[in-house]
Design a protein around this motif. Structure first.
Motif, PDB file in Angstrom:
ATOM      1  N   PHE A 161      44.830 -22.093  22.321  1.00 12.10           N
ATOM      2  CA  PHE A 161      44.709 -22.826  20.847  1.00 12.10           C
ATOM      3  C   PHE A 161      44.174 -22.357  19.756  1.00 12.10           C
ATOM      4  CE2 PHE A 161      42.816 -24.438  24.095  1.00 12.10           C
ATOM      5  CZ  PHE A 161      41.452 -24.870  24.203  1.00 12.10           C
ATOM      6  N   SER A 162      43.846 -22.944  18.964  1.00  6.24           N
ATOM      7  CA  SER A 162      43.197 -23.187  17.930  1.00  6.24           C
ATOM      8  C   SER A 162      42.438 -23.825  16.901  1.00  6.24           C
ATOM      9  CB  SER A 162      43.041 -21.489  17.071  1.00  6.24           C
ATOM     10  OG  SER A 162      44.414 -22.052  16.476  1.00  6.24           O
ATOM     11  N   GLY A 163      41.598 -23.507  16.135  1.00 10.41           N
ATOM     12  CA  GLY A 163      41.083 -24.806  14.987  1.00 10.41           C
ATOM     13  C   GLY A 163      40.460 -23.767  13.563  1.00 10.41           C
ATOM     14  N   HIS A 164      40.743 -25.099  12.569  1.00 11.00           N
ATOM     15  CA  HIS A 164      40.481 -23.747  11.470  1.00 11.00           C
ATOM     16  C   HIS A 164      39.647 -25.514  10.998  1.00 11.00           C
ATOM     17  CE1 HIS A 164      42.790 -20.841  11.641  1.00 11.00           C
ATOM     18  NE2 HIS A 164      43.564 -21.092  12.141  1.00 11.00           N
ATOM     19  N   PHE A 209      38.118 -20.852  16.763  1.00  9.91           N
ATOM     20  CA  PHE A 209      37.662 -21.360  15.891  1.00  9.91           C
ATOM     21  C   PHE A 209      36.694 -21.021  15.032  1.00  9.91           C
ATOM     22  CE2 PHE A 209      34.463 -22.599  19.196  1.00  9.91           C
ATOM     23  CZ  PHE A 209      33.475 -23.193  18.552  1.00  9.91           C
ATOM     24  N   ASP A 210      37.197 -21.211  13.168  1.00  9.34           N
ATOM     25  CA  ASP A 210      36.625 -20.591  12.668  1.00  9.34           C
ATOM     26  C   ASP A 210      36.158 -21.862  12.226  1.00  9.34           C
ATOM     27  OD1 ASP A 210      39.008 -20.964  10.074  1.00  9.34           O
ATOM     28  OD2 ASP A 210      39.962 -19.202  11.930  1.00  9.34           O
ATOM     29  N   CYS A 211      35.623 -21.604  10.430  1.00 13.46           N
ATOM     30  CA  CYS A 211      35.106 -22.208   9.599  1.00 13.46           C
ATOM     31  C   CYS A 211      34.178 -21.512   8.277  1.00 13.46           C
ATOM     32  CB  CYS A 211      34.231 -22.964  10.196  1.00 13.46           C
ATOM     33  SG  CYS A 211      33.608 -24.894   8.709  1.00 13.46           S
ATOM     34  N   GLY A 212      34.950 -22.332   7.342  1.00  6.21           N
ATOM     35  CA  GLY A 212      34.092 -21.189   6.132  1.00  6.21           C
ATOM     36  C   GLY A 212      32.401 -21.801   6.005  1.00  6.21           C
ATOM     37  N   TYR A 237      34.864 -17.413  17.665  1.00  6.44           N
ATOM     38  CA  TYR A 237      33.812 -18.064  17.401  1.00  6.44           C
ATOM     39  C   TYR A 237      33.682 -17.519  15.899  1.00  6.44           C
ATOM     40  CZ  TYR A 237      31.434 -20.616  13.763  1.00  6.44           C
ATOM     41  OH  TYR A 237      30.963 -21.526  12.830  1.00  6.44           O
ATOM     42  N   GLU A 238      34.624 -17.546  14.535  1.00  5.55           N
ATOM     43  CA  GLU A 238      34.152 -16.863  12.891  1.00  5.55           C
ATOM     44  C   GLU A 238      34.044 -17.484  12.209  1.00  5.55           C
ATOM     45  OE1 GLU A 238      36.677 -13.408  13.434  1.00  5.55           O
ATOM     46  OE2 GLU A 238      38.334 -15.161  14.069  1.00  5.55           O
TER      47      GLU A 238
END
Length: 269
Positions: A161-164, A209-212, A237-238
């Motif tokens: 699973f993943s999240g943005h 998961f990643d975030c700007g 994490y990125e």
């Protein structure tokens, strides 16, 4: 039985390989909608991997296709042999107020609508998917919260699973909506992603998961990453340049699809 009735659009009128489901669900106490992308030239295939994509506040099931063009981007990657054929399922969140947060509340169970009903509807109506299909879930913002939380809780269902740009604790919903958050949390339980990870470590599937770097939620995502590091929970994490925008999600959803592909035999690294 949670699913009472399922309606599907006529394939004769398909555009861009998109189909539409309307599901009458006891968990919702009514109907929920989903857009489904079935890759071209897969009529005779079965057991294709299934990816559920969850939208954010204010939006609905069409957001991933009509804001982010995810289906055409995936089709392009498939045609180049860079990704395997995948069925994308993009459900509504249940359409409660500005956003359901994919939680049980208000006499409905928006979590099981996704984790149970949507899967049953797709398995029933999309022949390219069956019980042997690998299953994945991802989402953006509120949908990122939903995907992380559901992915954590249903580790026996989802292979990864993943999240943005994810909300990492329910109180961050107040950054986007003005609704009374008490309805989500009647017993004042902390709805923090970290707590669910700790509670479900025994069934935890691989996740990313990643975030700007310009996102309003960047510090919350960094905090979750640091806490996971401190308790030695494996994860990816990125951070990428960008904000809380459709253009960011359009680009970086491909990172999740590539991540999911590594769990399929043909595309293992």
């Amino acid at each position: 039985m949670a699913v009472i009735r399922i309606e599907i659009s006529d394939p004769n009128y398909e555009v861009e390989n998109l189909r539409y489901l309307t599901v009458q669900s006891s968990y919702l106490g009514g109907r929920g909608d989903a857009t489904v992308f079935v890759p071209p030239n897969t009529d005779r295939l079965t057991g294709l991997p299934l990816v559920i994509l969850l939208h954010g506040v204010y939006a609905s099931h069409w957001a991933w296709t009509r804001h982010m063009d995810v289906h055409n981007r995936l089709a392009n990657q498939i045609s180049k042999g860079l990704l395997p054929p995948m069925v994308l399922v993009m459900p509504s969140d249940g359409l409660w107020s500005s956003g359901s947060a994919y939680l049980p509340h208000s006499g409905k169970d928006f979590e099981k609508w996704i984790a149970v009903d949507v899967l049953e509807a797709v398995l029933t109506k999309i022949p390219q998917v069956n019980e042997e299909s690998k299953k994945f879930i991802s989402g953006l913002s509120m949908g990122g919260y939903g995907a992380l939380r559901i992915g954590i809780k249903y580790g026996d269902v989802f292979n990864a699973f993943s999240g943005h740009s994810s909300i990492t604790n329910l109180d961050q919903m107040s950054l986007f909506v003005e609704d009374d958050l008490g309805v989500f949390n009647p017993e004042s339980k902390d709805e923090y992603i970290l707590n669910y990870i700790i509670e479900n470590k025994g069934i935890l599937s691989p996740f990313r998961f990643d975030c700007g770097t310009e996102d309003i939620l960047i510090e919350h995502n960094r905090m979750l990453h640091n806490q996971l590091e401190s308790i030695k929970v494996p994860h990816i994490y990125e951070e990428f340049e960008g904000g809380h925008t459709s253009s960011y999600w359009q680009e970086h959803i491909m990172s999740s699809l590539q991540f999911f592909a590594t769990f399929l035999n043909k595309f293992k690294e």
